[in-house]
Design a protein around this motif. Sequence first.
Motif, mmCIF file in Angstrom:
data_model
loop_
_atom_site.group_PDB
_atom_site.id
_atom_site.type_symbol
_atom_site.label_atom_id
_atom_site.label_comp_id
_atom_site.label_asym_id
_atom_site.label_seq_id
_atom_site.Cartn_x
_atom_site.Cartn_y
_atom_site.Cartn_z
ATOM 1 N N THR A 149 95.097 35.635 58.285
ATOM 2 C CA THR A 149 94.412 36.413 59.314
ATOM 3 C C THR A 149 92.922 36.183 59.201
ATOM 4 O OG1 THR A 149 94.272 38.333 57.873
ATOM 5 C CG2 THR A 149 96.165 38.224 59.340
ATOM 6 N N GLU A 150 92.284 36.100 60.327
ATOM 7 C CA GLU A 150 90.836 35.949 60.362
ATOM 8 C C GLU A 150 90.243 37.193 60.997
ATOM 9 O OE1 GLU A 150 89.241 32.364 61.936
ATOM 10 O OE2 GLU A 150 90.870 31.152 61.143
ATOM 11 N N ALA A 151 89.179 37.658 60.402
ATOM 12 C CA ALA A 151 88.512 38.834 60.944
ATOM 13 C C ALA A 151 87.772 38.462 62.221
ATOM 14 C CB ALA A 151 87.526 39.397 59.925
ATOM 15 N N GLU A 152 87.905 39.307 63.195
ATOM 16 C CA GLU A 152 87.192 39.081 64.447
ATOM 17 C C GLU A 152 85.795 39.669 64.312
ATOM 18 O OE1 GLU A 152 87.429 40.469 69.062
ATOM 19 O OE2 GLU A 152 89.289 40.290 67.944
ATOM 20 N N THR A 153 84.803 38.864 64.599
ATOM 21 C CA THR A 153 83.421 39.323 64.526
ATOM 22 C C THR A 153 82.883 39.473 65.939
ATOM 23 O OG1 THR A 153 83.088 38.163 62.440
ATOM 24 C CG2 THR A 153 81.127 38.790 63.649
ATOM 25 N N LYS A 154 82.268 40.621 66.180
ATOM 26 C CA LYS A 154 81.639 40.861 67.469
ATOM 27 C C LYS A 154 80.147 41.002 67.234
ATOM 28 C CE LYS A 154 85.603 43.091 69.527
ATOM 29 N NZ LYS A 154 86.123 44.218 70.268
ATOM 30 N N THR A 155 79.360 40.426 68.126
ATOM 31 C CA THR A 155 77.905 40.488 68.005
ATOM 32 C C THR A 155 77.315 41.008 69.304
ATOM 33 O OG1 THR A 155 77.861 38.650 66.441
ATOM 34 C CG2 THR A 155 75.806 39.152 67.586
ATOM 35 N N GLY B 244 82.425 43.288 61.728
ATOM 36 C CA GLY B 244 83.653 42.638 61.307
ATOM 37 C C GLY B 244 84.059 43.163 59.952
ATOM 38 N N ASN B 245 85.344 43.303 59.722
ATOM 39 C CA ASN B 245 85.870 43.799 58.442
ATOM 40 C C ASN B 245 85.311 45.174 58.074
ATOM 41 O OD1 ASN B 245 87.507 41.560 57.989
ATOM 42 N ND2 ASN B 245 85.896 40.455 56.921
ATOM 43 N N GLY B 246 85.012 45.995 59.067
ATOM 44 C CA GLY B 246 84.528 47.343 58.788
ATOM 45 C C GLY B 246 83.088 47.406 58.313
ATOM 46 N N LYS B 247 82.370 46.304 58.450
ATOM 47 C CA LYS B 247 80.968 46.260 58.041
ATOM 48 C C LYS B 247 80.109 45.885 59.239
ATOM 49 C CE LYS B 247 82.082 44.966 53.335
ATOM 50 N NZ LYS B 247 81.435 45.830 52.404
ATOM 51 N N TYR B 248 78.855 46.296 59.185
ATOM 52 C CA TYR B 248 77.914 45.992 60.253
ATOM 53 C C TYR B 248 76.719 45.253 59.668
ATOM 54 C CZ TYR B 248 80.689 49.367 62.792
ATOM 55 O OH TYR B 248 81.725 50.009 63.384
ATOM 56 N N ASP B 249 76.383 44.115 60.246
ATOM 57 C CA ASP B 249 75.187 43.375 59.875
ATOM 58 C C ASP B 249 74.138 43.657 60.938
ATOM 59 O OD1 ASP B 249 76.679 42.399 57.800
ATOM 60 O OD2 ASP B 249 76.877 40.375 58.598
ATOM 61 N N VAL B 250 73.061 44.317 60.522
ATOM 62 C CA VAL B 250 72.020 44.761 61.444
ATOM 63 C C VAL B 250 70.763 43.943 61.190
ATOM 64 C CG1 VAL B 250 70.648 46.728 62.232
ATOM 65 C CG2 VAL B 250 72.988 47.096 61.373
ATOM 66 N N THR B 251 70.312 43.201 62.188
ATOM 67 C CA THR B 251 69.071 42.454 62.098
ATOM 68 C C THR B 251 68.010 43.249 62.835
ATOM 69 O OG1 THR B 251 70.245 40.349 62.017
ATOM 70 C CG2 THR B 251 67.910 40.270 62.621
ATOM 71 N N LEU B 252 66.930 43.552 62.133
ATOM 72 C CA LEU B 252 65.875 44.348 62.738
ATOM 73 C C LEU B 252 64.516 43.809 62.346
ATOM 74 C CD1 LEU B 252 64.621 46.612 60.442
ATOM 75 C CD2 LEU B 252 67.008 47.252 60.587
ATOM 76 N N ARG B 253 63.515 44.278 63.070
ATOM 77 C CA ARG B 253 62.149 43.879 62.756
ATOM 78 C C ARG B 253 61.268 45.112 62.803
ATOM 79 N NH1 ARG B 253 61.452 41.859 68.491
ATOM 80 N NH2 ARG B 253 59.984 43.368 69.354
ATOM 81 N N VAL B 254 60.230 45.071 62.000
ATOM 82 C CA VAL B 254 59.225 46.132 62.000
ATOM 83 C C VAL B 254 57.862 45.466 61.892
ATOM 84 C CG1 VAL B 254 60.779 47.805 60.911
ATOM 85 C CG2 VAL B 254 59.249 46.455 59.476
ATOM 86 N N ILE B 255 56.825 46.226 62.229
ATOM 87 C CA ILE B 255 55.458 45.759 62.057
ATOM 88 C C ILE B 255 54.863 46.564 60.907
ATOM 89 C CG2 ILE B 255 53.174 45.495 63.109
ATOM 90 C CD1 ILE B 255 55.374 43.825 64.499
ATOM 91 N N ARG C 64 61.099 40.879 59.178
ATOM 92 C CA ARG C 64 62.472 40.820 59.700
ATOM 93 C C ARG C 64 63.430 40.937 58.524
ATOM 94 N NH1 ARG C 64 60.842 37.057 63.946
ATOM 95 N NH2 ARG C 64 61.493 38.018 65.883
ATOM 96 N N MET C 65 64.503 41.665 58.748
ATOM 97 C CA MET C 65 65.518 41.802 57.704
ATOM 98 C C MET C 65 66.886 41.941 58.355
ATOM 99 S SD MET C 65 64.680 45.709 56.443
ATOM 100 C CE MET C 65 62.903 45.527 56.511
ATOM 101 N N THR C 66 67.881 41.504 57.613
ATOM 102 C CA THR C 66 69.267 41.738 58.007
ATOM 103 C C THR C 66 69.921 42.485 56.869
ATOM 104 O OG1 THR C 66 69.341 39.711 59.337
ATOM 105 C CG2 THR C 66 71.452 40.693 58.714
ATOM 106 N N ILE C 67 70.495 43.638 57.197
ATOM 107 C CA ILE C 67 71.167 44.434 56.181
ATOM 108 C C ILE C 67 72.625 44.617 56.571
ATOM 109 C CG2 ILE C 67 69.088 45.627 55.424
ATOM 110 C CD1 ILE C 67 69.860 48.004 57.092
ATOM 111 N N ARG C 68 73.487 44.725 55.562
ATOM 112 C CA ARG C 68 74.917 44.970 55.773
ATOM 113 C C ARG C 68 75.201 46.415 55.406
ATOM 114 N NH1 ARG C 68 78.529 40.503 53.825
ATOM 115 N NH2 ARG C 68 78.141 39.852 55.962
#
Length: 140
Positions: free
Chosen positions: A23-29, A77-88, A102-106
């Motif tokens: 099975t492959e996890a479905e990733t939505k973006t 995907g897989n019950g986790k969220y990868d959030v890419t955000l930016r701040v000044i 810029r950072m991406t956090i899970r």
Amino acid sequence: MNKFLLSLTIFTLLLLSFDGATTEAETKTEVIPQNQVPSLMERAFLRSLGGTILDIMSNHGDNQLFEFERIEKISSGNGKYDVTLRVIGFEGAHGPPYKLIRMTIRIPGDGNAEYSVLSYSHRHISDKELEKLIKFATYD
């Protein structure tokens, strides 16, 4: 030799009968439009991440405050969220030098962690670039 062919045939039939048992996890973006004011939901989520963002910045050597935060994209995907955000980031009384961070956090993070940092970058920006970045990031 016949036993070998029979074993090979049985093995092949067994292998084919599993028919893609992996099975492959479905990733939505979802990419968040940057050419409009942030939604109420985006603002609420960013507010809840405020302490986390400061911790991440501090752990990466950016001991400063930030403003004009925006979410750029979220993948799930897989019950986790990868959030890419930016701040000044800024120093002093909301003054220069300004940094685009810029950072991406899970969320949730690996193991029992609340979050994991997947990527982090920062660079100084000019006043002109700052104006472009905050054009739609300002809100009441």
